[in-house]
Design a protein around this motif. Structure first.
Motif, PDB file in Angstrom:
ATOM      1  N   ALA A 188      -5.180 -41.637  23.143  1.00 25.32           N
ATOM      2  CA  ALA A 188      -4.757 -40.080  23.459  1.00 25.32           C
ATOM      3  C   ALA A 188      -5.969 -39.326  23.791  1.00 25.32           C
ATOM      4  N   ILE A 189      -7.018 -39.356  23.032  1.00 24.99           N
ATOM      5  CA  ILE A 189      -8.249 -38.533  22.890  1.00 24.99           C
ATOM      6  C   ILE A 189      -9.130 -38.856  24.568  1.00 24.99           C
ATOM      7  N   PHE A 190      -9.369 -40.229  24.699  1.00 30.64           N
ATOM      8  CA  PHE A 190     -10.187 -40.316  25.734  1.00 30.64           C
ATOM      9  C   PHE A 190      -9.610 -41.106  26.988  1.00 30.64           C
ATOM     10  N   VAL A 191      -8.582 -41.987  26.908  1.00 29.84           N
ATOM     11  CA  VAL A 191      -7.940 -42.575  28.185  1.00 29.84           C
ATOM     12  C   VAL A 191      -7.101 -41.352  28.745  1.00 29.84           C
ATOM     13  N   ASP A 192      -6.080 -41.024  28.005  1.00 35.47           N
ATOM     14  CA  ASP A 192      -4.907 -40.361  28.611  1.00 35.47           C
ATOM     15  C   ASP A 192      -5.249 -38.583  27.971  1.00 35.47           C
ATOM     16  N   MET A 212      -5.608 -35.044  28.082  1.00 39.41           N
ATOM     17  CA  MET A 212      -4.787 -34.056  28.600  1.00 39.41           C
ATOM     18  C   MET A 212      -5.218 -33.319  29.656  1.00 39.41           C
ATOM     19  N   VAL A 213      -6.587 -33.019  29.826  1.00 41.60           N
ATOM     20  CA  VAL A 213      -7.297 -32.072  30.571  1.00 41.60           C
ATOM     21  C   VAL A 213      -7.828 -33.150  31.762  1.00 41.60           C
ATOM     22  N   PHE A 214      -8.529 -34.109  31.314  1.00 38.59           N
ATOM     23  CA  PHE A 214      -9.361 -34.914  32.115  1.00 38.59           C
ATOM     24  C   PHE A 214      -8.793 -36.051  32.954  1.00 38.59           C
ATOM     25  N   ALA A 215      -7.364 -36.309  32.383  1.00 40.24           N
ATOM     26  CA  ALA A 215      -6.583 -37.669  32.892  1.00 40.24           C
ATOM     27  C   ALA A 215      -5.248 -36.939  33.620  1.00 40.24           C
ATOM     28  N   THR A 216      -4.684 -35.973  32.979  1.00 40.15           N
ATOM     29  CA  THR A 216      -3.339 -35.185  33.606  1.00 40.15           C
ATOM     30  C   THR A 216      -3.694 -33.845  34.039  1.00 40.15           C
ATOM     31  N   PHE A 217      -4.791 -33.141  33.855  1.00 48.41           N
ATOM     32  CA  PHE A 217      -5.175 -31.904  34.320  1.00 48.41           C
ATOM     33  C   PHE A 217      -3.997 -30.851  33.824  1.00 48.41           C
ATOM     34  N   LEU A 218      -3.702 -31.184  32.539  1.00 48.93           N
ATOM     35  CA  LEU A 218      -2.723 -30.014  31.974  1.00 48.93           C
ATOM     36  C   LEU A 218      -3.313 -28.940  31.147  1.00 48.93           C
ATOM     37  N   GLY A 219      -2.604 -27.834  31.102  1.00 47.77           N
ATOM     38  CA  GLY A 219      -3.626 -26.915  30.263  1.00 47.77           C
ATOM     39  C   GLY A 219      -4.579 -26.467  30.790  1.00 47.77           C
ATOM     40  N   MET A 220      -4.756 -26.389  32.359  1.00 46.80           N
ATOM     41  CA  MET A 220      -5.749 -25.819  32.950  1.00 46.80           C
ATOM     42  C   MET A 220      -6.265 -24.487  32.903  1.00 46.80           C
ATOM     43  N   CYS A 221      -4.974 -23.613  32.663  1.00 47.68           N
ATOM     44  CA  CYS A 221      -5.098 -22.159  32.690  1.00 47.68           C
ATOM     45  C   CYS A 221      -5.837 -21.650  31.538  1.00 47.68           C
ATOM     46  N   SER A 222      -5.547 -22.177  30.350  1.00 49.35           N
ATOM     47  CA  SER A 222      -6.248 -21.482  29.142  1.00 49.35           C
ATOM     48  C   SER A 222      -7.498 -22.109  29.222  1.00 49.35           C
ATOM     49  N   TYR A 223      -7.742 -23.598  29.732  1.00 51.74           N
ATOM     50  CA  TYR A 223      -8.944 -24.114  29.712  1.00 51.74           C
ATOM     51  C   TYR A 223      -9.972 -23.388  30.404  1.00 51.74           C
ATOM     52  N   LEU A 224      -9.531 -22.855  31.639  1.00 53.66           N
ATOM     53  CA  LEU A 224     -10.757 -22.204  32.317  1.00 53.66           C
ATOM     54  C   LEU A 224     -10.959 -20.835  32.029  1.00 53.66           C
ATOM     55  N   ALA A 225      -9.812 -20.121  31.571  1.00 54.47           N
ATOM     56  CA  ALA A 225      -9.909 -18.595  31.073  1.00 54.47           C
ATOM     57  C   ALA A 225     -10.689 -18.268  29.894  1.00 54.47           C
TER      58      ALA A 225
END
Length: 244
Positions: free
Chosen positions: A10-14, A16-29
């Motif tokens: 869950a941390i490295f292979v899947d 959330m950001v780098f595998a599925t690109f989820l939560g990008m809004c908060s990630y960028l802001a």
């Protein structure tokens, strides 16, 4: 072993950001400063650690097809899975409100720096994605669901912490004018995602060994079958000679 495998996957292979690109809004802001990134990342870990197990319980005992059998046999045919989105979001919103109250009470400076993005955790697709992935992957136990929630949150935390540290450093770099801001951030995120793809081979060793064992078993069975056919031919030849 199952918990450890799920944790690292869950941390490295899947991620959330780098595998599925989820939560990008908060990630960028909220990734302009490490301090705010740490605060939001910790909040995401807390919310996912609570909501994924709670939503697992909701799914197992209320939402999925036949989950209401514990109320009686007449309820076994009910399927409330169409309420999954509403119930999951309600659980997440409740936990986010709790986090917002705690942060405002004990760390007003962090609360002010996070601003609108703290309550926006309620609609952070990474939070909802964790519960939906838990449901789609049919995680078996409550302990595994808690493990998956914590490890997914840690994966998102590492992603936003890494990009925040890099963005603080590149302020002093000579970045071309057209790429300053979100441009260089997207490029760095893409490169980091490519780097995280290399972790995809971490947990495949056992599968390869199992496949090799299965191939060996098939070969042995084929050899045994060939030997049996040869024995039958020899017996048939002997019978013909006896008849003659």
């Amino acid at each position: 072993m199952e918990h450890l495998e799920l944790f690292f996957k869950a941390i490295f292979v899947d991620n959330m950001v780098f595998a599925t690109f989820l939560g990008m809004c908060s990630y960028l802001a909220v990734s302009k400063k490490v301090s705010t990134a740490v605060g939001l990342g910790a909040a995401v870990i807390f919310v996912m650690a609570i909501t994924v197990p709670l939503n697992w319980l909701l799914d197992q005992y209320i939402l999925k097809d036949g989950a209401l059998v514990w109320l009686g046999e007449e309820y076994a045919a009910y399927d409330l899975s169409f309420l999954s989105f509403i119930m999951f979001i309600a659980t997440i919103a409740t936990m986010v409100q709790l986090v917002e109250i705690i942060v405002e009470k004990f760390s007003p400076s962090l609360y002010n720096s996070l601003g609108i993005f703290l309550p926006l955790i309620a609609v952070n697709c990474a939070i909802l994605g964790g519960s939906l992935f838990m449901q789609s992957r049919e995680i078996q136990t409550l302990g595994l669901a808690f493990n998956y929630g914590v490890s997914s949150g840690i994966g998102w935390f590492l992603a936003i912490l890494a990009i925040a540290a890099i963005r603080e450093k590149i302020r002093y770099s000579n970045v071309p004018a057209p790429l300053r801001g979100l441009g260089i951030t997207f490029i760095i995120t893409g490169l980091m995602a490519i780097g995280f793809m290399s972790f995809g081979g971490m947990l495949t060793g056992g599968d390869e060994e199992e496949a090799t064992e299965q191939t060996a078993v098939v070969k042995v069975e084929k050899e045994d079958n060939l030997a049996t056919v040869e024995e039958v031919k020899i017996e048939a030849t002997n019978e013909k000679e006896i008849i003659k």
